[in-house]
Design a protein around this motif. Structure first.
Motif, mmCIF file in Angstrom:
data_model
loop_
_atom_site.group_PDB
_atom_site.id
_atom_site.type_symbol
_atom_site.label_atom_id
_atom_site.label_comp_id
_atom_site.label_asym_id
_atom_site.label_seq_id
_atom_site.Cartn_x
_atom_site.Cartn_y
_atom_site.Cartn_z
ATOM 1 N N CYS A 1 45.873 53.490 41.572
ATOM 2 C CA CYS A 1 45.758 52.489 40.801
ATOM 3 C C CYS A 1 43.966 52.523 40.769
ATOM 4 C CB CYS A 1 46.621 51.237 40.979
ATOM 5 S SG CYS A 1 46.332 50.686 42.883
ATOM 6 N N SER A 2 43.347 51.501 40.392
ATOM 7 C CA SER A 2 41.861 51.239 39.963
ATOM 8 C C SER A 2 41.639 49.470 40.437
ATOM 9 C CB SER A 2 41.628 52.093 38.771
ATOM 10 O OG SER A 2 40.233 52.107 38.719
ATOM 11 N N GLN A 3 41.262 49.982 40.269
ATOM 12 C CA GLN A 3 39.804 48.198 40.681
ATOM 13 C C GLN A 3 39.223 47.921 39.002
ATOM 14 O OE1 GLN A 3 40.025 50.103 43.337
ATOM 15 N NE2 GLN A 3 40.498 48.467 45.624
ATOM 16 N N TRP A 4 38.568 49.272 38.926
ATOM 17 C CA TRP A 4 37.666 49.083 37.894
ATOM 18 C C TRP A 4 38.717 49.180 36.310
ATOM 19 C CZ3 TRP A 4 32.550 48.616 36.749
ATOM 20 C CH2 TRP A 4 32.329 49.242 35.490
ATOM 21 N N THR A 5 39.624 49.542 36.468
ATOM 22 C CA THR A 5 40.156 49.366 35.369
ATOM 23 C C THR A 5 41.142 48.084 35.605
ATOM 24 O OG1 THR A 5 42.042 50.793 36.294
ATOM 25 C CG2 THR A 5 40.187 52.140 34.711
ATOM 26 N N THR A 6 41.667 48.064 35.998
ATOM 27 C CA THR A 6 42.663 46.657 36.155
ATOM 28 C C THR A 6 41.479 45.495 36.102
ATOM 29 O OG1 THR A 6 44.216 47.837 37.323
ATOM 30 C CG2 THR A 6 43.915 45.131 37.448
ATOM 31 N N HIS A 7 40.619 45.083 36.656
ATOM 32 C CA HIS A 7 39.844 44.264 36.961
ATOM 33 C C HIS A 7 38.812 43.922 35.794
ATOM 34 C CE1 HIS A 7 38.665 44.228 41.605
ATOM 35 N NE2 HIS A 7 40.285 43.705 41.503
ATOM 36 N N ARG A 8 38.886 44.942 34.915
ATOM 37 C CA ARG A 8 38.749 44.874 33.671
ATOM 38 C C ARG A 8 38.903 45.114 32.597
ATOM 39 N NH1 ARG A 8 32.076 46.951 32.897
ATOM 40 N NH2 ARG A 8 31.716 45.980 35.051
ATOM 41 N N ASP A 9 40.151 44.532 32.220
ATOM 42 C CA ASP A 9 42.145 44.266 31.590
ATOM 43 C C ASP A 9 41.217 43.556 31.232
ATOM 44 O OD1 ASP A 9 43.805 44.905 29.821
ATOM 45 O OD2 ASP A 9 44.904 46.106 31.310
ATOM 46 N N PRO A 10 41.410 43.750 29.450
ATOM 47 C CA PRO A 10 40.704 42.656 28.926
ATOM 48 C C PRO A 10 42.415 41.561 28.842
ATOM 49 C CG PRO A 10 41.182 44.213 27.147
ATOM 50 C CD PRO A 10 41.256 44.727 28.482
ATOM 51 N N ARG A 11 43.184 42.194 28.882
ATOM 52 C CA ARG A 11 44.716 40.841 28.784
ATOM 53 C C ARG A 11 44.728 40.238 30.163
ATOM 54 N NH1 ARG A 11 49.378 46.256 29.535
ATOM 55 N NH2 ARG A 11 47.431 46.812 30.801
ATOM 56 N N TRP A 12 43.873 40.853 31.564
ATOM 57 C CA TRP A 12 44.293 39.300 32.009
ATOM 58 C C TRP A 12 43.229 38.874 32.205
ATOM 59 C CZ3 TRP A 12 49.190 40.586 31.894
ATOM 60 C CH2 TRP A 12 48.846 42.744 32.468
ATOM 61 N N PHE A 13 41.120 39.311 31.915
ATOM 62 C CA PHE A 13 40.059 38.738 31.966
ATOM 63 C C PHE A 13 39.423 38.372 30.402
ATOM 64 C CE2 PHE A 13 41.404 40.311 36.837
ATOM 65 C CZ PHE A 13 41.069 39.297 36.788
ATOM 66 N N PRO A 14 40.439 37.441 29.129
ATOM 67 C CA PRO A 14 39.112 37.690 28.412
ATOM 68 C C PRO A 14 37.665 37.935 28.616
ATOM 69 C CG PRO A 14 40.727 35.932 29.017
ATOM 70 C CD PRO A 14 40.350 36.593 30.163
ATOM 71 N N ASP A 15 37.270 38.654 27.757
ATOM 72 C CA ASP A 15 35.939 38.986 27.366
ATOM 73 C C ASP A 15 35.172 39.434 28.921
ATOM 74 O OD1 ASP A 15 33.090 39.659 26.942
ATOM 75 O OD2 ASP A 15 32.567 37.202 26.956
ATOM 76 N N PRO A 16 35.853 40.972 29.380
ATOM 77 C CA PRO A 16 36.233 41.036 31.059
ATOM 78 C C PRO A 16 35.052 41.708 30.903
ATOM 79 C CG PRO A 16 36.927 43.148 29.372
ATOM 80 C CD PRO A 16 37.051 41.406 28.715
ATOM 81 N N THR A 17 33.571 42.320 30.595
ATOM 82 C CA THR A 17 32.671 42.495 31.027
ATOM 83 C C THR A 17 31.365 41.234 31.677
ATOM 84 O OG1 THR A 17 31.813 43.175 28.975
ATOM 85 C CG2 THR A 17 32.951 44.938 29.809
ATOM 86 N N ALA A 18 32.199 40.147 31.058
ATOM 87 C CA ALA A 18 31.202 38.819 31.049
ATOM 88 C C ALA A 18 31.161 38.398 32.497
ATOM 89 C CB ALA A 18 31.310 38.083 30.229
ATOM 90 N N PHE A 19 30.535 38.562 33.218
ATOM 91 C CA PHE A 19 29.649 37.553 34.358
ATOM 92 C C PHE A 19 29.774 35.928 34.387
ATOM 93 C CE2 PHE A 19 27.156 35.636 37.977
ATOM 94 C CZ PHE A 19 28.351 36.560 38.842
ATOM 95 N N ARG A 20 31.436 36.068 34.586
ATOM 96 C CA ARG A 20 31.493 33.959 34.553
ATOM 97 C C ARG A 20 32.259 33.360 35.598
ATOM 98 N NH1 ARG A 20 34.781 34.341 28.456
ATOM 99 N NH2 ARG A 20 32.998 34.488 27.241
ATOM 100 N N PRO A 21 31.824 32.863 36.778
ATOM 101 C CA PRO A 21 32.030 32.397 38.075
ATOM 102 C C PRO A 21 33.524 31.647 37.589
ATOM 103 C CG PRO A 21 29.934 33.313 38.465
ATOM 104 C CD PRO A 21 30.498 33.083 37.147
ATOM 105 N N GLU A 22 32.730 31.052 36.895
ATOM 106 C CA GLU A 22 34.120 29.604 36.574
ATOM 107 C C GLU A 22 35.204 29.986 36.015
ATOM 108 O OE1 GLU A 22 31.465 30.459 32.856
ATOM 109 O OE2 GLU A 22 31.127 30.417 34.513
ATOM 110 N N ARG A 23 35.596 31.921 35.970
ATOM 111 C CA ARG A 23 37.370 32.065 36.200
ATOM 112 C C ARG A 23 38.168 31.729 37.344
ATOM 113 N NH1 ARG A 23 37.150 36.211 32.374
ATOM 114 N NH2 ARG A 23 34.792 37.337 31.912
#
Length: 457
Positions: free
Chosen positions: A358-380
């Protein structure tokens, strides 16, 4: 008594991935660009994809429920992966690589050294090391961000681990560990991973040279502490706690075990946090509103005084910056485990010997869980954020029983160092992206440089 292993409600239905070469499998594609390869598995094939790392049968997971089940099943129906000769030279048989009863014994001995009460005691050291760096920088000076963050975290881990500053030897240790980390990462992506232990390639000779430097210094420190007598050996630093630890039979760690755990704590406590801080400064450079909000929080909560451990919970925006940086650019980017006989995931059997990734890189950037996944948004990460993050969609420190022991240390250190530096200066990072290089950790592919601007001067 062990807790029950969680079972995923989402069925596991593996599908075959890309075409595999004879003997090499998908190793060439993985070695060229592992991040792109893993993202392709998720995007083109699905949440459970079979592939081959050389001759080894592999399964890649992308769904958080499957990941949670996998990480919860390590020590039950999955084993940690023996990830190569080079890695073992650095960590030895530390708690990271131990299994079964040996792992449980070592974890019980090491865990008390990084409990919250101990981390509280180290917060002042974290702040002091960051303040010393900021005071050393000159107005308008151009710095290598990664190098400067590494110098700070080296000093933190050396002072908390060994109880004192090693001066020039700190740099020698840091240089040796950087060589080792680079070669471990290269081995993970290449054919060296499958070579017998007795083969001495140029890369392996570099690893041995680096480890010799580390062993000589750590061995000297352990020897000095033991020769100083029982009172000195049981100091309040991490090394003293390792030397004083006793298992249920009253037995201490051996000299080799102390070395392995000390080096592992040193490497994990230094490299991962310095990498995280480097990415934080890069990401803040791309998000001026996030930086302005950090300045406002620090001014309101601290009023110009240095942060202390009691401020940690009073700096939610700083914590959210750290969490979001761990999402966008997680220093640890993959976790492998090996299926035992009878292993299952999502109600489906997994053949014994299969490497499950499993990969933190791919899961953390999965748009299903994080809309606009490449954007840096601490408010998430605000408590009232509209999009709830599923369990194990964010897992920078792993999960299950083998969650990183130093997670609390790393989070507190990142916030303390960030707050201390941001109070004193702005690091104006150069425009453009440094790119990402996947070695043992996710590091910037190019040097990230910044101009120092002291605040209030």
């Amino acid at each position: 008594m062990t807790s029950p292993v969680p079972t995923a409600a989402v069925p596991l239905r593996p599908v075959p991935g890309p075409v595999r070469l004879p003997l090499l499998g998908n190793l060439p594609a993985f070695g060229r660009d592992p991040l792109a390869f893993l993202a392709r598995l998720r995007d083109d094939f699905g949440d459970a994809v079979t592939w081959s790392l050389g001759p080894r049968r592999s399964l890649f997971l992308s769904h958080p429920q499957h990941i949670a089940e996998l990480l919860g099943a390590v020590e039950h129906s999955f084993d940690i992966l023996d990830i190569g000769w080079a890695f073992k030279q650095v960590t030895g048989q530390s708690v990271i690589l131990s299994r079964g009863a040996d792992w449980r014994r070592k974890r019980s001995l090491v865990q008390p050294t990084v409990r919250p009460r101990q981390v509280r005691a180290y917060a002042a050291t974290m702040t002091d090391c960051a303040r010393e760096a900021a005071d050393r920088w000159q107005e308008g000076e151009r710095i290598d961000v990664r190098r400067e963050m590494a110098l700070i975290t080296q000093r933190v881990v050396v002072r908390t681990l060994f109880g004192n500053d090693l001066g020039d030897r700190t740099r020698a240790l840091g240089d040796a560990m950087e060589v080792a980390q680079r070669e471990v990462g290269a081995e993970l992506r290449g054919i060296n991973l499958f070579l017998p232990a007795w083969v001495r390639t140029p890369s392996r000779r570099r690893v041995l040279g680096a480890v010799a430097v580390v062993d000589a210094e750590v061995g000297r420190l352990i020897g000095e502490r033991r020769r100083a007598g029982a009172e000195a050996a049981q100091g309040d630093d991490l090394l003293g706690r390792l030397l004083a630890a006793r298992d249920e039979q009253g037995l201490p760690l051996s000299a080799k075990e102390v070395r392995d755990e000390a080096v592992t704590l040193w490497a994990a406590g230094h490299e991962t946090t310095s990498t995280l801080l480097t990415w934080i400064w890069y990401l803040l450079g791309t998000a001026p509103k996030a930086r302005a909000r950090l300045d406002e929080e620090l001014g309101r909560m601290l009023g110009g005084r240095p942060p202390v451990i009691d401020d940690y919970e009073q700096l939610p925006w700083a914590q959210q910056i750290v969490k979001e940086a761990l999402r966008v650019c997680p220093p640890v980017w993959m976790i492998p485990a090996v299926a035992r006989e009878g292993a299952t995931l999502g109600g489906t059997g997994v053949a014994a010997g299969t490497i499950v990734w499993c990969s933190q890189w791919t899961t953390h950037r999965d748009p299903r869980w994080f809309p606009d996944p490449t954007a840096f948004r601490p408010e998430r990460w605000s408590p009232d954020a509209p999009d709830a993050v599923p369990d194990h969609a964010w897992f920078p420190f792993g999960g299950g029983q083998r969650t990183c022991l130093g997670a609390r240390f790393a989070l507190v250190e990142a916030v303390m160092v960030l707050a201390t530096l941001a109070q004193r200066c702005t690091l104006e990072t150069d425009p453009g992206t440094p790119g990402i290089q996947a070695g043992l950790l996710l590091q910037p592919a190019k040097t990230l440089r910044a101009t120092v601007r002291h605040r209030g001067r």
